[in-house]
Design an enzyme around this catalytic site. Structure first.
Site, PDB file in Angstrom:
ATOM      1  N   GLU A  47      -8.079  41.740  43.043  1.00 27.19           N
ATOM      2  CA  GLU A  47      -6.801  41.611  42.446  1.00 27.19           C
ATOM      3  C   GLU A  47      -6.232  40.190  43.252  1.00 27.19           C
ATOM      4  OE1 GLU A  47      -4.151  43.634  44.630  1.00 27.19           O
ATOM      5  OE2 GLU A  47      -1.918  43.771  44.159  1.00 27.19           O
ATOM      6  N   LYS A 127       1.349  43.223  36.280  1.00 27.37           N
ATOM      7  CA  LYS A 127       1.198  44.910  37.373  1.00 27.37           C
ATOM      8  C   LYS A 127       2.756  45.580  37.887  1.00 27.37           C
ATOM      9  CE  LYS A 127       0.521  46.006  42.050  1.00 27.37           C
ATOM     10  NZ  LYS A 127       0.050  45.479  43.537  1.00 27.37           N
ATOM     11  N   CYS A 172      -3.902  47.079  41.638  1.00 26.78           N
ATOM     12  CA  CYS A 172      -4.217  47.410  42.966  1.00 26.78           C
ATOM     13  C   CYS A 172      -3.331  49.441  43.358  1.00 26.78           C
ATOM     14  CB  CYS A 172      -2.889  46.371  43.814  1.00 26.78           C
ATOM     15  SG  CYS A 172      -4.000  47.016  45.418  1.00 26.78           S
TER      16      CYS A 172
HETATM   17  N1  ING Z   1      -1.593  47.388  47.946  1.00 29.03           N
HETATM   18  C1  ING Z   1      -0.769  48.426  48.423  1.00 29.03           C
HETATM   19  C2  ING Z   1      -2.308  49.888  47.383  1.00 29.03           C
HETATM   20  O1  ING Z   1      -1.463  50.541  47.090  1.00 29.03           O
HETATM   21  C3  ING Z   1      -0.102  50.588  48.739  1.00 29.03           C
HETATM   22  C4  ING Z   1      -0.039  49.382  49.121  1.00 29.03           C
HETATM   23  C5  ING Z   1      -0.924  51.449  50.566  1.00 29.03           C
HETATM   24  C6  ING Z   1       0.631  51.210  49.295  1.00 29.03           C
HETATM   25  C7  ING Z   1      -1.356  52.538  50.071  1.00 29.03           C
HETATM   26  C8  ING Z   1       1.096  52.595  49.239  1.00 29.03           C
HETATM   27  C9  ING Z   1      -0.118  53.344  49.958  1.00 29.03           C
HETATM   28  O2  ING Z   1      -3.416  49.814  47.499  1.00 29.03           O
HETATM   29  C10 ING Z   1      -0.985  46.945  46.877  1.00 29.03           C
HETATM   30  N2  ING Z   1      -1.651  45.078  46.474  1.00 29.03           N
HETATM   31  O3  ING Z   1      -0.466  47.632  45.881  1.00 29.03           O
END
Ligand code: ING
Length: 311
Positions: A47, A127, A172
């Site tokens: 990403e 996304k 992601c």
């Molecule tokens: N980053 C993280 C992800 O989903 C996150 C944000 C991490 C949300 C852990 C909830 C728990 O891997 C992105 N860019 O989505």
């Protein structure tokens, strides 16, 4: 019959704000050449593979914000990547941040494309599951302003024919939502590409930090197994602008097994020979959706659950 695709998950170390797109593309091309030398037919980049992950900090000025987005793809800076791919005869998945004007107004998306071995864009995804929040949190060690900087993707979860099979993408946070895989699974997907930028630390829930890699893997392993598809999960890792991001790029088989994983938090290729027919026996038995799924009942359960009054 086996339809083997050799895949290179191209994990990246950090891209600092001071690095230009040209610097990033140089790294991507280096990884592409190495992947080709290892026999890969497709290379999967993370990403936001052209820039630092800027949702980690607050940008007040709109013109400054727009500098982190690509107005066209390929662009001047990314054309060399397309040219190299065509020359080497290798396909790729690329995550980047997209500025779109096609509907008459400016729209910003967190986007990924799939490019075939002839250098043609076969699919684009924006996304859907945007984590984080809208407003700057000055006291936080870093931000997640994806809800501020991006619109929710308007292209859905699509699968396309490429590399001798059916491929799809997610980005992601999408990998944490079972619906992302199932919508692709209902299109008979055989391989899913997923790039991620995932902080090690979660300021609002520090107790979750210790499980970051576990949640990363269990999300993709479950999605792979329950939809009988390969999942290629690729990190942008390491300390980027002060934010340490998990590495742990993996290649997950339709059985749910991790067949290859990264061992650093830098630029690293993780390569595996992936049999696109490996999921067939699961699609025909355990996850034969036509025989076993009961969507008419799910609607009822969802309505009933929603309707249960609090005690
Ligand atoms: N980053 C993280 C992800 O989903 C996150 C944000 C991490 C949300 C852990 C909830 C728990 O891997 C992105 N860019 O989505």
């Amino acid at each position: 019959m086996s339809r083997i695709v050799t895949v290179a998950a191209a994990q990246m170390g950090p891209i600092q704000r001071s690095e230009t797109r040209t610097d990033a593309v140089r790294r991507l091309i280096q990884l592409m050449r190495e992947a080709k030398s290892m026999g890969a037919q497709v290379i999967v980049y993370p990403e936001a593979a052209l820039t630092a992950f800027f949702p980690h900090w607050y940008i007040a000025d709109e013109a400054e914000l727009d500098q982190w987005f690509e107005r066209e793809m390929p662009s001047k800076e990314t054309q060399p990547l397309f040219d190299e791919a065509r020359k080497l005869g290798i396909g790729f998945h690329l995550g980047y941040c997209e500025l779109d004007f096609s509907t008459g107004r400016k729209r910003r998306f967190n986007t990924a494309i799939v490019v075939d071995q002839k250098g043609e864009i076969v699919g684009k995804y924006r996304k859907v599951h945007l984590p984080g929040y809208q407003e700057n949190r000055p006291g936080a060690p870093f931000q997640n302003l994806e809800k501020r900087y991006f619109e929710v993707g308007d292209l859905g979860f699509r699968a396309w024919r490429a590399f001798g099979g059916v491929v799809g993408t997610m980005i992601c946070n999408d990998r944490r939502w079972s619906e992302s895989y199932r919508v692709l699974g209902l299109q008979d997907v055989e391989m899913i590409f997923c790039g991620y930028n995932t902080p090690v630390h979660h300021p609002l829930t520090p107790e979750h930090d210790r499980l970051g890699q576990f949640h990363n893997e269990i999300s993709m392993q479950a999605g792979a197994y329950q939809n009988a598809t390969w999942v290629i999960g690729v990190a942008k890792a390491g300390v980027e602008e002060g934010v340490d991001q998990i590495a742990g790029s993996v290649i997950v088989a339709p059985t749910g097994e991790i067949v290859a994983r990264a061992s650093t938090n830098q630029d690293e290729l993780v390569v595996a020979r992936c049999d696109l027919d490996l999921g067939r026996s699961y699609k025909e038995t355990t996850f034969n959706f036509a025989k076993h799924r009961r969507p008419e009942h799910y609607k009822m359960i969802v309505e009933r659950t929603g309707a249960i009054p609090p005690n």
